[in-house]
Design a protein around this motif. Structure first.
Motif, PDB file in Angstrom:
ATOM      1  N   VAL A   1       0.854  -1.263   0.053  1.00 48.15           N
ATOM      2  CA  VAL A   1      -0.104  -0.048   0.059  1.00 48.15           C
ATOM      3  C   VAL A   1       0.769   1.413  -0.028  1.00 48.15           C
ATOM      4  N   PHE A   2       0.855   1.961  -1.157  1.00 44.15           N
ATOM      5  CA  PHE A   2       1.350   3.239  -0.911  1.00 44.15           C
ATOM      6  C   PHE A   2       0.696   4.251  -0.583  1.00 44.15           C
ATOM      7  N   ILE A   3       1.164   5.116   0.473  1.00 39.96           N
ATOM      8  CA  ILE A   3       0.402   6.195   0.968  1.00 39.96           C
ATOM      9  C   ILE A   3       1.296   7.469   0.575  1.00 39.96           C
ATOM     10  N   GLN A   4       0.506   8.466   0.278  1.00 39.95           N
ATOM     11  CA  GLN A   4       1.074   9.654  -0.011  1.00 39.95           C
ATOM     12  C   GLN A   4       1.474  10.512   1.270  1.00 39.95           C
ATOM     13  N   ASN A   5       2.445  11.085   1.221  1.00 48.08           N
ATOM     14  CA  ASN A   5       2.955  11.784   2.755  1.00 48.08           C
ATOM     15  C   ASN A   5       2.140  12.722   3.006  1.00 48.08           C
ATOM     16  N   LYS A   6       1.287  13.480   2.187  1.00 50.08           N
ATOM     17  CA  LYS A   6       0.370  14.428   2.574  1.00 50.08           C
ATOM     18  C   LYS A   6      -0.894  13.832   3.479  1.00 50.08           C
ATOM     19  N   VAL A   7      -0.854  12.642   3.126  1.00 51.84           N
ATOM     20  CA  VAL A   7      -2.043  11.885   4.081  1.00 51.84           C
ATOM     21  C   VAL A   7      -1.615  11.920   5.616  1.00 51.84           C
ATOM     22  N   MET A   8      -0.387  11.575   5.575  1.00 58.16           N
ATOM     23  CA  MET A   8       0.262  11.566   6.921  1.00 58.16           C
ATOM     24  C   MET A   8       0.782  13.135   7.625  1.00 58.16           C
TER      25      MET A   8
ATOM     26  N   ASP B   1       4.246   1.435   1.947  1.00 58.02           N
ATOM     27  CA  ASP B   1       5.331   2.272   1.248  1.00 58.02           C
ATOM     28  C   ASP B   1       4.923   3.837   1.522  1.00 58.02           C
ATOM     29  N   CYS B   2       5.694   4.690   2.247  1.00 60.41           N
ATOM     30  CA  CYS B   2       5.261   5.870   2.361  1.00 60.41           C
ATOM     31  C   CYS B   2       6.798   6.544   2.683  1.00 60.41           C
ATOM     32  N   ASP B   3       7.027   7.749   2.051  1.00 62.22           N
ATOM     33  CA  ASP B   3       8.007   8.422   2.229  1.00 62.22           C
ATOM     34  C   ASP B   3       7.927   9.431   3.365  1.00 62.22           C
ATOM     35  N   TRP B   4       7.745   9.085   4.536  1.00 63.83           N
ATOM     36  CA  TRP B   4       7.487   9.964   5.756  1.00 63.83           C
ATOM     37  C   TRP B   4       8.331  11.107   5.875  1.00 63.83           C
TER      38      TRP B   4
END
Length: 334
Positions: free
Chosen positions: A89-96, A131-134
């Motif tokens: 699961v790819f999570i866009q950093n703007k979500v976090m 998968d997230c570039d936090w």
């Protein structure tokens, strides 16, 4: 004394066996519809691939509500019973980055959608990958999200790790996962220059020494994709994937002006994209020599030997750019 001698020999034998054990080959699959071409099936078979990391969906923000929302869920058109499937699961950093993010609710919905897709396609799974570039500003939400996914799913959990998250792990922190996958690509900026944004040894060298100090076990993801950066009046318009550069050399609408740059001679449409006269295409590729270089540098700086080398990504277009045995060659360098 004799007992100690034989114990010493056994230790040396086991150490030698451990050292000679090569990582296995795996692939990412990053398309919305999972259906293998014959070339892709052959690559899986020839490389004895048993594990496939499949992008299940992205999580972004809904344009109206600005709430987390699943994007482009995967559709299976292939029987994958013989493969171990790892939902990614790819999570866009703007979500976090959202200050009012309901982390537990997002974790529950993420797990539910993964389970729903697997149930529909009769897929058994034991692992989930996030998968997230936090960033420093999003790390608290991200770390809490990982904790919740691990707790609620009761599955093995892995996470993608970027180079900057390795070097500065005391600041960025380490997610509570069973292992990480170092994404050894996308190192530079998408820019109007002569540098390769996918891979740069000069950039990687700034981070490699940090690998020995990183406490989490890491497997490695290596790139086998290419793209062109579309430039107009020195401004980047976007990335153009799956452009056949050999065919581009023969196209009368383009002229090669350097080893990596093409100029548009006359305005035209190609693969549904409009190219204006004097636009520039900057090509970025990964050669077999690049892959060997990556493997050698990673092996020289590793804290522990990787169990897997995961290639990004399984796609006929990418596979056709390499010799059949390239993946086994790369693994042999570890």
């Amino acid at each position: 004394m004799v007992k100690r001698f034989f114990l010493g020999l056994l230790f040396l034998f086991l150490a030698a066996c451990s050292k000679n054990e090569k990582p296995v080959i795996s692939f990412y699959y990053w398309k919305t519809n999972l259906k293998f071409s014959e070339t892709e099936k052959t690559a899986l078979k020839d490389n004895e691939v048993h594990k496939l990391y499949v992008r299940y969906f992205d999580i972004g923000l809904h344009p109206q509500t600005q709430k987390p929302f699943p994007l482009s869920p995967i559709h299976f058109y292939e029987n994958v019973q013989e493969l171990e499937i790892v939902p990614v699961v790819f999570i866009q950093n703007k979500v976090m980055l959202q200050k009012d993010l309901n982390v537990q609710d997002l974790a529950e919905k993420t797990i539910h959608l993964i389970a729903e897709i697997n149930s529909k396609n009769k897929i058994n799974y034991t692992e989930i990958q996030i998968d997230c570039d936090w960033s420093l500003d999003s790390k608290n939400n991200y770390l809490q999200f990982v904790e919740q996914v691990k707790k609620l799913s009761k599955k093995k959990l892995s996470a993608t790790i970027r180079l900057h998250q390795v070097k500065y792990f005391k600041k960025t922190k380490i997610p509570n996962v069973d292992n990480g996958v170092l994404m050894f690509y996308n190192m530079g900026s998408i820019a109007n220059d002569s540098l390769n944004s996918i891979y740069s040894r000069k950039i990687s060298e700034k981070y490699l020494k940090s690998l020995k100090k990183y406490p989490l076990h890491l497997d490695y993801a290596l790139p086998i994709y290419s793209w062109a950066i579309h430039i107009r009046n020195e401004k980047v318009l976007g990335l153009r994937s799956k452009l056949n550069f050999e065919a581009l050399k023969k196209d009368k609408n383009f002229e090669q002006i350097s080893p990596i740059f093409f100029r548009v001679k006359q305005s035209n449409y190609k693969n549904g994209v409009y190219y204006e006269e004097n636009d520039i295409l900057k090509t970025e590729t990964i050669s077999p020599l690049d892959l060997k270089e990556m493997a050698e540098d990673l092996d020289d700086n590793k804290a522990q030997s990787p169990k897997e080398i995961i290639f990004y990504d399984l796609d006929e277009f990418n596979l056709n750019n390499y010799e059949k045995n390239i993946f086994k060659q790369v693994v042999s360098w570890f």
